[in-house]
Design a protein around this motif. Sequence first.
Motif, PDB file in Angstrom:
ATOM      1  N   PHE A 435     -18.790 -11.904  12.757  1.00 41.88           N
ATOM      2  CA  PHE A 435     -18.004 -10.682  12.897  1.00 41.88           C
ATOM      3  C   PHE A 435     -17.747 -10.340  14.362  1.00 41.88           C
ATOM      4  CE2 PHE A 435     -17.676  -5.915  12.531  1.00 41.88           C
ATOM      5  CZ  PHE A 435     -16.551  -5.877  11.723  1.00 41.88           C
ATOM      6  N   PHE A 436     -18.782 -10.455  15.185  1.00 41.29           N
ATOM      7  CA  PHE A 436     -18.658 -10.129  16.603  1.00 41.29           C
ATOM      8  C   PHE A 436     -18.482 -11.371  17.486  1.00 41.29           C
ATOM      9  CE2 PHE A 436     -21.360  -6.595  14.925  1.00 41.29           C
ATOM     10  CZ  PHE A 436     -20.453  -5.568  15.134  1.00 41.29           C
ATOM     11  N   GLY A 437     -18.280 -12.526  16.865  1.00 40.09           N
ATOM     12  CA  GLY A 437     -18.272 -13.779  17.615  1.00 40.09           C
ATOM     13  C   GLY A 437     -17.057 -14.020  18.470  1.00 40.09           C
ATOM     14  N   GLY A 438     -15.889 -13.483  18.093  1.00 41.24           N
ATOM     15  CA  GLY A 438     -14.696 -13.649  18.907  1.00 41.24           C
ATOM     16  C   GLY A 438     -13.987 -14.979  18.744  1.00 41.24           C
ATOM     17  N   ASP A 439     -14.364 -15.777  17.745  1.00 39.64           N
ATOM     18  CA  ASP A 439     -13.711 -17.065  17.537  1.00 39.64           C
ATOM     19  C   ASP A 439     -12.280 -16.830  17.057  1.00 39.64           C
ATOM     20  OD1 ASP A 439     -12.831 -19.563  16.825  1.00 39.64           O
ATOM     21  OD2 ASP A 439     -14.443 -19.986  15.403  1.00 39.64           O
ATOM     22  N   PRO A 440     -11.277 -17.222  17.872  1.00 42.48           N
ATOM     23  CA  PRO A 440      -9.883 -16.951  17.479  1.00 42.48           C
ATOM     24  C   PRO A 440      -9.457 -17.687  16.218  1.00 42.48           C
ATOM     25  CG  PRO A 440      -9.963 -18.378  19.414  1.00 42.48           C
ATOM     26  CD  PRO A 440     -11.359 -17.903  19.172  1.00 42.48           C
ATOM     27  N   ALA A 441     -10.215 -18.694  15.795  1.00 39.32           N
ATOM     28  CA  ALA A 441      -9.875 -19.442  14.592  1.00 39.32           C
ATOM     29  C   ALA A 441     -10.467 -18.825  13.331  1.00 39.32           C
ATOM     30  CB  ALA A 441     -10.342 -20.889  14.726  1.00 39.32           C
ATOM     31  N   PRO A 478      -4.952  -6.630  19.776  1.00 41.86           N
ATOM     32  CA  PRO A 478      -5.234  -8.053  19.551  1.00 41.86           C
ATOM     33  C   PRO A 478      -4.110  -8.718  18.759  1.00 41.86           C
ATOM     34  CG  PRO A 478      -7.083  -6.664  18.878  1.00 41.86           C
ATOM     35  CD  PRO A 478      -5.923  -5.759  19.091  1.00 41.86           C
ATOM     36  N   GLY A 479      -3.863  -9.973  19.066  1.00 40.66           N
ATOM     37  CA  GLY A 479      -2.855 -10.724  18.338  1.00 40.66           C
ATOM     38  C   GLY A 479      -2.875 -12.177  18.752  1.00 40.66           C
ATOM     39  N   PRO A 480      -2.074 -13.001  18.122  1.00 40.92           N
ATOM     40  CA  PRO A 480      -2.051 -14.432  18.465  1.00 40.92           C
ATOM     41  C   PRO A 480      -1.705 -14.683  19.924  1.00 40.92           C
ATOM     42  CG  PRO A 480      -0.853 -13.998  16.424  1.00 40.92           C
ATOM     43  CD  PRO A 480      -1.163 -12.673  17.027  1.00 40.92           C
ATOM     44  N   GLU A 481      -0.883 -13.807  20.501  1.00 40.76           N
ATOM     45  CA  GLU A 481      -0.436 -14.016  21.876  1.00 40.76           C
ATOM     46  C   GLU A 481      -1.558 -13.864  22.895  1.00 40.76           C
ATOM     47  OE1 GLU A 481      -0.122  -9.724  20.865  1.00 40.76           O
ATOM     48  OE2 GLU A 481       0.485 -11.603  19.893  1.00 40.76           O
ATOM     49  N   ASN A 482      -2.636 -13.160  22.564  1.00 39.98           N
ATOM     50  CA  ASN A 482      -3.769 -13.038  23.481  1.00 39.98           C
ATOM     51  C   ASN A 482      -5.055 -13.600  22.885  1.00 39.98           C
ATOM     52  OD1 ASN A 482      -4.643 -11.000  21.699  1.00 39.98           O
ATOM     53  ND2 ASN A 482      -3.833  -9.348  22.965  1.00 39.98           N
ATOM     54  N   GLY A 483      -4.898 -14.533  21.960  1.00 41.74           N
ATOM     55  CA  GLY A 483      -6.062 -15.165  21.349  1.00 41.74           C
ATOM     56  C   GLY A 483      -6.926 -14.200  20.564  1.00 41.74           C
ATOM     57  N   TRP A 484      -6.316 -13.095  20.084  1.00 43.64           N
ATOM     58  CA  TRP A 484      -7.018 -12.076  19.305  1.00 43.64           C
ATOM     59  C   TRP A 484      -8.136 -11.411  20.101  1.00 43.64           C
ATOM     60  CZ3 TRP A 484      -4.727 -10.716  14.841  1.00 43.64           C
ATOM     61  CH2 TRP A 484      -3.876 -11.637  14.224  1.00 43.64           C
ATOM     62  N   GLN A 485      -7.979 -11.367  21.437  1.00 40.74           N
ATOM     63  CA  GLN A 485      -9.028 -10.802  22.277  1.00 40.74           C
ATOM     64  C   GLN A 485      -8.697  -9.411  22.814  1.00 40.74           C
ATOM     65  OE1 GLN A 485     -11.924 -11.868  22.463  1.00 40.74           O
ATOM     66  NE2 GLN A 485     -11.819 -14.016  21.851  1.00 40.74           N
ATOM     67  N   GLY A 486      -7.602  -8.801  22.379  1.00 38.69           N
ATOM     68  CA  GLY A 486      -7.305  -7.440  22.816  1.00 38.69           C
ATOM     69  C   GLY A 486      -8.372  -6.471  22.349  1.00 38.69           C
ATOM     70  N   GLN A 487      -8.556  -5.378  23.083  1.00 35.98           N
ATOM     71  CA  GLN A 487      -9.623  -4.428  22.775  1.00 35.98           C
ATOM     72  C   GLN A 487      -9.184  -3.260  21.901  1.00 35.98           C
ATOM     73  OE1 GLN A 487      -9.887  -4.479  27.024  1.00 35.98           O
ATOM     74  NE2 GLN A 487     -12.110  -4.598  26.959  1.00 35.98           N
ATOM     75  N   ASN A 488      -7.881  -3.136  21.679  1.00 38.60           N
ATOM     76  CA  ASN A 488      -7.356  -2.052  20.859  1.00 38.60           C
ATOM     77  C   ASN A 488      -7.427  -2.461  19.387  1.00 38.60           C
ATOM     78  OD1 ASN A 488      -5.914  -0.006  19.629  1.00 38.60           O
ATOM     79  ND2 ASN A 488      -4.189  -0.083  21.041  1.00 38.60           N
ATOM     80  N   ILE A 489      -8.630  -2.431  18.840  1.00 36.99           N
ATOM     81  CA  ILE A 489      -8.878  -2.960  17.500  1.00 36.99           C
ATOM     82  C   ILE A 489      -8.071  -2.239  16.412  1.00 36.99           C
ATOM     83  CG2 ILE A 489     -10.652  -3.557  15.821  1.00 36.99           C
ATOM     84  CD1 ILE A 489     -10.859  -5.069  18.496  1.00 36.99           C
ATOM     85  N   PRO A 490      -7.906  -0.898  16.448  1.00 38.58           N
ATOM     86  CA  PRO A 490      -7.149  -0.234  15.378  1.00 38.58           C
ATOM     87  C   PRO A 490      -5.640  -0.508  15.413  1.00 38.58           C
ATOM     88  CG  PRO A 490      -8.571   1.318  16.550  1.00 38.58           C
ATOM     89  CD  PRO A 490      -8.510   0.070  17.359  1.00 38.58           C
ATOM     90  N   ARG A 491      -5.161  -1.128  16.487  1.00 40.95           N
ATOM     91  CA  ARG A 491      -3.713  -1.357  16.676  1.00 40.95           C
ATOM     92  C   ARG A 491      -2.982  -0.030  16.906  1.00 40.95           C
ATOM     93  NH1 ARG A 491      -6.900  -5.660  15.538  1.00 40.95           N
ATOM     94  NH2 ARG A 491      -5.856  -7.361  14.445  1.00 40.95           N
ATOM     95  N   TYR A 492      -3.702   0.948  17.422  1.00 38.13           N
ATOM     96  CA  TYR A 492      -3.120   2.256  17.741  1.00 38.13           C
ATOM     97  C   TYR A 492      -2.162   2.115  18.909  1.00 38.13           C
ATOM     98  CZ  TYR A 492      -3.168   7.032  19.736  1.00 38.13           C
ATOM     99  OH  TYR A 492      -2.835   8.249  20.260  1.00 38.13           O
ATOM    100  N   CYS A 493      -1.018   2.774  18.840  1.00 37.39           N
ATOM    101  CA  CYS A 493      -0.070   2.726  19.953  1.00 37.39           C
ATOM    102  C   CYS A 493       0.697   4.028  20.034  1.00 37.39           C
ATOM    103  CB  CYS A 493       0.891   1.551  19.796  1.00 37.39           C
ATOM    104  SG  CYS A 493       2.099   1.406  21.148  1.00 37.39           S
TER     105      CYS A 493
END
Length: 568
Positions: A435-441, A478-493
């Motif tokens: 869950f917290f591993g950060g593996d983009p795959a 987070p998204g494919p363009e940043n390897g799912w490493q963005g910090q805005n987890i809720p996708r709030y904008c």
Amino acid sequence: MRKVKILLAGTVAALAVSGSVAHAERGTDGELKILFWQAVSTLNPYLSGGTKEVYSSSMVIEPLARYDEKGELTPTLVTEIPTADNGGVSPDMMSMTWKLIPDVKWSDGTPFTAEDVVFTWQYCTAPDGGCAQAAQYEGVKSVEAVDPQTVKITFSEPKYYPYSAFVGAQSPIIQKAQFKDCVGAKAPGCTSANFGPIGTGPFVVKDFKPNDVITFEANPNYRDPAKPAFATVTLKGGGDATSAARAVLETGEFDYAWNMQVEPEVLATMLQAGKGKIETAFGTQVERINLNWYNPDPALGDKRSTKEAGPHPALSDPAVRRALSMAIDRTIIDEAGYGESGQPTCNIVPAPDMYISTANDWCLTQDIEGAKKLLDEAGWTPGPDGIRAKDGVRLSFLYQTSTNSVRQATQELVKDMWSQIGVASELRNVSASVFFGGDPASPDTFQKFYADVEMYTNNFDGTDPEKYLAEWLCDKVPGPENGWQGQNIPRYCNPEYDKLVAELAKTGDLGKRAELARKANDMLTAEGAHIPLIHRGQPSAVSLSIEGLRMNAWDSELWNVADWSRKK
């Protein structure tokens, strides 16, 4: 300008390299045994936002400065903290200069220089990279090696709280020579470097088995020749919080166990064995439920939980987001799972005191009838099964979190509370190491967020929330363009939120900064980016044989592991 100087000088404690009583000889205390029930998946915190990765790697790689147990800045790899008073921060607040400690070496014996600092910034800000700590470098225009021992940071506009880049365990320096071919899209593939970073810290990696065990040895080139006291460290991962607590408090098999998210009555029984104690520090940790603003429907394939998927069919309604929060009784959750190590909160920034808001305290009182009325007025009507629906969309959510008895108990409580307002929940838990591993795959990480709602804890280094609040900027999703490493987890904008954080970055007056931070905090809660639940302390189990530990809620808990020793 005077108030700005107060900010830059008043928030800094030690301005020279601090020391403590030296050990007689490096490595004389044998093995230190640490247990993380959330197993570590990488030792590169730039590729994972997980606390377990940040903490474990902090024994190896270090920032220029860190926060001590009082939340005060203290030098680590520099001679002093730059301030307006000592000339380290320019009068126009557009730049700051760090002076490195002379003759520091990497664990491989090569010199640590300003070029390594510059490279670290380049690594995290590479165009095609997926840096989990990108918010640490927000507003940095350039980083320059003035000479081998001098680093100059230039900001894109005046930076009135400049202690972000290279400060704290989330922003350590990595070696240019080791990572130079691992920039951008290549970063996740550099297994050797990510699993065994060369560092300046007290320990070096000897062997790393991902999601299992890490063995460390004392760094032969550590700058203090008398430290660390321990010759080796074994950091075991996996299991659960209860068994981890037992391994320190009852059996004495381990010396330290991190994150004792265990029911209070269970810990009380274990403590009676007399082998260990619980050390707790309150910082900025908040257990929260994130609400997914994007559609996570599996039928969308690779587009799920991305902007291309479109808004969430139910959680895009503000009435639904507000009703979910209103239905929760945080006091019951606190009593059942946290006791004295927690307290109900409506804030994502729960400390220090000057940043605490009361604007959302409506959430502290459960209001089932009010939540029902809100949903009724928004057109969400109960069906034959009691579950509300509107235009063919049912209020039925996949609710995920990491595997932990307290979290699963919280899930059950929340599920029952939501059912009382006509909302159904499917509960799911994922191994914490995944869950917290950060593996983009992996489809199961908290960054991927392939669920409607998810629950975990997060916090920020130090006492100033600016860089933390920057995590909810629109460009941090987070998204494919940043390897799912963005910090805005809720996708709030919200562009208005982005403007508020930008104003915070330009403000030097402490009172005004606190006001702006509270407004940003209030916006996140009021608009339903997340549902804050509990302001958590950080309880960890420590053997009575360990001394020198200074429990720290503002940085890595292992921040001063070089000073730990075994009682003689």
